[in-house]
Design a protein around this motif. Structure first.
Motif, short mmCIF file in Angstrom:
data_model
loop_
_atom_site.label_atom_id
_atom_site.label_comp_id
_atom_site.label_asym_id
_atom_site.label_seq_id
_atom_site.Cartn_x
_atom_site.Cartn_y
_atom_site.Cartn_z
N ALA A 111 0.85 -1.19 0.00
CA ALA A 111 0.00 0.00 0.00
C ALA A 111 0.88 1.24 0.00
O ALA A 111 1.95 1.26 0.61
CB ALA A 111 -0.89 0.00 1.24
N ALA A 112 0.44 2.26 -0.70
CA ALA A 112 1.21 3.51 -0.76
C ALA A 112 0.95 4.36 0.48
O ALA A 112 0.00 4.13 1.23
CB ALA A 112 0.81 4.29 -2.02
N HIS A 113 1.82 5.34 0.71
CA HIS A 113 1.65 6.28 1.82
C HIS A 113 0.36 7.07 1.60
O HIS A 113 0.03 7.45 0.48
CB HIS A 113 2.84 7.24 1.88
N SER A 114 -0.37 7.32 2.70
CA SER A 114 -1.61 8.09 2.60
C SER A 114 -1.68 9.11 3.74
O SER A 114 -2.04 8.77 4.87
CB SER A 114 -2.84 7.17 2.66
N THR A 115 -1.34 10.35 3.41
CA THR A 115 -1.44 11.42 4.41
C THR A 115 -2.88 11.63 4.83
O THR A 115 -3.19 11.83 6.01
CB THR A 115 -0.87 12.74 3.84
N VAL A 116 -3.79 11.58 3.85
CA VAL A 116 -5.22 11.75 4.14
C VAL A 116 -5.70 10.67 5.11
O VAL A 116 -6.44 10.96 6.07
CB VAL A 116 -6.05 11.70 2.84
N GLY A 117 -5.27 9.44 4.88
CA GLY A 117 -5.67 8.34 5.75
C GLY A 117 -5.16 8.52 7.17
O GLY A 117 -5.89 8.26 8.14
N ILE A 118 -3.93 8.97 7.32
CA ILE A 118 -3.35 9.18 8.64
C ILE A 118 -4.11 10.27 9.40
O ILE A 118 -4.44 10.12 10.58
CB ILE A 118 -1.86 9.54 8.51
N VAL A 119 -4.39 11.37 8.71
CA VAL A 119 -5.12 12.48 9.35
C VAL A 119 -6.53 12.02 9.74
O VAL A 119 -7.03 12.31 10.84
CB VAL A 119 -5.19 13.70 8.41
N LEU A 120 -7.20 11.29 8.83
CA LEU A 120 -8.56 10.81 9.11
C LEU A 120 -8.58 9.90 10.32
O LEU A 120 -9.46 10.02 11.19
CB LEU A 120 -9.11 10.07 7.89
N ALA A 121 -7.63 8.97 10.42
CA ALA A 121 -7.57 8.06 11.55
C ALA A 121 -7.36 8.82 12.85
O ALA A 121 -7.98 8.50 13.89
CB ALA A 121 -6.45 7.04 11.34
N ALA A 122 -6.51 9.85 12.82
CA ALA A 122 -6.24 10.64 14.02
C ALA A 122 -7.48 11.43 14.46
O ALA A 122 -7.79 11.49 15.66
CB ALA A 122 -5.07 11.59 13.76
N VAL A 123 -8.20 12.01 13.50
CA VAL A 123 -9.40 12.77 13.82
C VAL A 123 -10.48 11.85 14.41
O VAL A 123 -11.12 12.18 15.42
CB VAL A 123 -9.95 13.49 12.57
N SER A 124 -10.67 10.69 13.80
CA SER A 124 -11.67 9.74 14.29
C SER A 124 -11.32 9.25 15.69
O SER A 124 -12.20 9.03 16.53
CB SER A 124 -11.80 8.55 13.34
N LEU A 125 -10.04 9.09 15.95
CA LEU A 125 -9.57 8.65 17.26
C LEU A 125 -9.94 9.68 18.34
O LEU A 125 -10.17 9.33 19.49
CB LEU A 125 -8.05 8.46 17.23
N ALA A 126 -10.04 10.94 17.94
CA ALA A 126 -10.40 12.01 18.88
C ALA A 126 -11.91 12.18 19.02
O ALA A 126 -12.41 12.49 20.11
CB ALA A 126 -9.76 13.33 18.43
N VAL A 127 -12.66 11.96 17.93
CA VAL A 127 -14.10 12.27 17.91
C VAL A 127 -14.96 11.12 18.45
O VAL A 127 -15.91 11.33 19.22
CB VAL A 127 -14.54 12.62 16.47
N MET A 128 -14.64 9.89 18.06
CA MET A 128 -15.53 8.77 18.32
C MET A 128 -15.77 8.43 19.80
O MET A 128 -16.89 8.06 20.17
CB MET A 128 -15.01 7.52 17.60
N PRO A 129 -14.75 8.53 20.68
CA PRO A 129 -15.00 8.14 22.09
C PRO A 129 -16.12 8.93 22.75
O PRO A 129 -16.93 8.37 23.49
CB PRO A 129 -13.65 8.41 22.76
N GLY A 130 -16.20 10.24 22.47
CA GLY A 130 -17.24 11.06 23.08
C GLY A 130 -18.63 10.66 22.62
O GLY A 130 -19.56 10.55 23.43
N LEU A 131 -18.78 10.44 21.32
CA LEU A 131 -20.07 10.01 20.79
C LEU A 131 -20.49 8.67 21.37
O LEU A 131 -21.65 8.47 21.76
CB LEU A 131 -20.00 9.90 19.26
N SER A 132 -19.54 7.74 21.44
CA SER A 132 -19.85 6.41 21.96
C SER A 132 -20.27 6.47 23.42
O SER A 132 -21.27 5.84 23.81
CB SER A 132 -18.61 5.50 21.81
N TYR A 133 -19.54 7.22 24.22
CA TYR A 133 -19.85 7.30 25.66
C TYR A 133 -21.23 7.89 25.89
O TYR A 133 -22.01 7.37 26.70
CB TYR A 133 -18.79 8.15 26.37
N ALA A 134 -21.55 8.97 25.18
CA ALA A 134 -22.84 9.64 25.37
C ALA A 134 -23.99 8.71 25.00
O ALA A 134 -25.00 8.63 25.72
CB ALA A 134 -22.89 10.91 24.54
N GLN A 135 -23.86 7.99 23.88
CA GLN A 135 -24.94 7.10 23.47
C GLN A 135 -25.06 5.89 24.37
O GLN A 135 -26.15 5.44 24.69
CB GLN A 135 -24.75 6.66 22.02
#
Length: 205
Positions: A111-135
């Motif tokens: 697989a080739a390097h993916s800057t977009v993929g790295i940024v997306l994974a980092a953002v999701s790592l920050a956003v998802m825990p809060g949504l999950s906990y609240a629900q």
């Protein structure tokens, strides 16, 4: 539903409305996440990134099932169907990702390097825990196995974001091409486990 704890009608209405709002937020975020991940994964030939995007599609299906359940006048009557949809979505994700990961390992296509993929994974790592906990908190108080199952689906996205981030970084920084399909297989294993729990209705409370 958990019948051991009786909720006042007003509190039940508040919790149901909260679940619907959280589900709507989850759907909106995951639609964007799916489009970005699948597009970036296609460009980079990353099975793990495409699998992550497909997991987002599964999350949308799961959240939509819960939204459908709580849109009716009797959510309890719709819960089993919602849980089945969530479970089948997990199994479908696991099957696809497993096939693609094995093909990638056997073919040895890096697989080739993916800057977009790295940024997306980092953002999701920050956003998802809060949504999950609240629900999850609202679902447990409400006694809804499907709401809790969907919150675990969102929590799964947090774990997968971390796994994906590690895999993409190993591939980009160290050239460990095999890390990408291995991460994809890890995604499939977790998806099967969560699918079995949803099918059995083991998520509450």
């Amino acid at each position: 539903m958990n019948e051991d704890v009786a909720l006042a009608p007003a509190r039940k209405a508040v919790l149901s409305r909260r679940v619907r709002l959280l589900v709507a937020a989850t759907i909106a975020y995951n639609v964007v996440e799916a489009v970005v991940a699948i597009a970036a994964g296609t460009v980079a030939s990353s099975t793990a990134l495409i699998g992550f995007g497909l997991d987002s599609v599964v999350e949308v299906a799961s959240a939509t099932a819960v939204a459908w359940q709580f849109s009716g006048t009797d959510p309890e009557a719709r819960e089993r169907v919602a849980l089945r949809v969530i479970a089948v979505s997990f199994f479908a994700l696991a099957a696809y990702v497993t096939v693609e990961a094995v093909r990638s390992l056997l073919g040895g296509e890096p697989a080739a390097h993916s800057t977009v993929g790295i940024v997306l994974a980092a953002v999701s790592l920050a956003v998802m825990p809060g949504l999950s906990y609240a629900q999850r908190r609202a679902g447990r108080e409400l006694g809804s196995a499907s709401a809790v199952a969907d919150s675990k689906q969102t929590l799964l996205c947090t774990y997968l974001s971390g796994i994906l981030l590690v895999g993409l970084l190993l591939n980009s920084l160290l050239g460990w091409w095999w890390a990408d399909p291995v991460v994809a297989l890890a995604i499939a294993v977790v998806a099967v486990r969560e699918g079995r729990e949803a099918w059995r209705g083991d998520h509450c409370c």
